[in-house]
Enzyme design. Structure first.
Site: not given
Ligand code: PMP
Length: 302
Positions: A31, A151-153, A157
């Site tokens: 995201f 990659t902001k996977p 999170y």
């Protein structure tokens, strides 16, 4: 609110995915997070570094075998259109989400099942304090060669969420995660800067942190606009304790001064002078008050 979902504009409540989606079951996706700032005259909303955010999404898609619905210009257009369709005339946070949305059981990355979703919400402050108290987490930052952190996977999170929960349970505002090697990586959703003897330091993205857009922007602002020397290098835990000034940054956090780390007070416990200068300049840039930085802003209504 209206949400973009695979080429359609739908009311929020209709933007749903299957309970069988791999995105939900396995956290498969990535995201972004983009801020829009209302101009001082109230007439414009400036998206901060839209271009960089879309490029990062493209990089994330490439790494994770995901497919965006079009090229850079097309994706940028969707994001601007979303803000327009929601008739946004306030500070806003935009969330593009690119997921593996097939319903087969086994987890495997497969670009054909990509879904692209973009939604937005009003957002003033993400961290609701002028200066915060942080701790070093007992959770280590997930390694880039386990889940690519740049990659902001979505799935990674959980790492941030566990660290924040631990921090809150122990009376802190935010957690600092170390790498498996024990060096400083980043906060749960923020990058780290320390100031020592007038020099600004921040660990590189090879320290398993996100390829940060606020961080890179602040480095340019500090060195080019404010004349503050900057060194990118590995930072050890104890350097946090002895820093003259310390702040976190990110799209959500913006510039957030740190008052203490593991109950060691930073400086005299007040927000330091260089942190204040950087914070003020950042605020001026994002609101369109700095002419030579206006190229970083995409006006939604203009
Ligand atoms: N690290 C993590 C883990 C984050 O989620 C974020 C928020 N996007 C940041 C750092 C800050 O990055 P950026 O400045 O690109 O928002």
């Amino acid at each position: 609110m209206v949400t973009y979902f695979d080429g359609k504009w739908v009311p929020d409540e209709d933007a749903t995915i299957s309970v069988r989606s791999r995105a939900l079951n396995y956290g498969m996706g990535c995201f972004g997070g983009i801020r829009g700032y209302m101009s001082d005259d109230g007439k414009e909303v400036f998206l901060f570094r839209l271009d960089q955010h879309v490029t990062r999404l493209q990089h994330s898609a490439k790494i994770l075998y995901l497919e965006l619905p079009g090229d850079h210009a097309h994706v940028s257009r969707i994001i601007v259109d979303l803000v327009r369709k929601n008739d946004v005339h306030h500070d806003v946070y935009v969330r593009p989400l690119l997921i593996h949305n097939s319903t087969q059981l086994a987890p495997i990355c497969d670009e054909k099942s990509s879904s692209f979703i973009v939604y937005c919400m009003p957002l003033k402050r993400y961290i609701d304090k002028d200066a915060i108290e942080v701790c070093v987490s007992s959770w280590r930052r997930v390694a880039d060669n386990a889940i690519p952190t740049r990659t902001k996977p979505t799935g990674a999170y959980l790492n941030s969420a566990l660290a924040r929960r631990e921090a809150h349970d122990n009376g802190f505002d935010e957690a600092i995660l170390l790498t498996e090697a024990g060096t400083v990586s980043e906060g749960s959703a923020e990058h780290i800067f320390v100031l020592s003897r007038g020099v600004l330091y921040s660990p590189p993205s090879t320290e398993h942190n996100l390829d940060g857009i606020t961080r890179r922007s602040l480095i340019d602002m500090a060195t080019e606009d404010l004349g503050i020397p900057f060194v990118e290098r590995v930072i050890s835990r104890s350097e946090l304790y002895t820093a003259d000034e310390f702040f976190l940054c990110g799209t959500g956090a913006q510039v957030t001064p740190v008052r203490s780390v593991d109950r060691r007070t930073i400086g005299d416990g007040q927000v330091g002078p260089l942190t204040l200068k950087i914070k003020q300049h950042f605020d001026d840039v994002v609101h369109g008050r700095v002419a030579h930085r206006k190229s970083w802003l995409t006006p939604v209504w203009g």
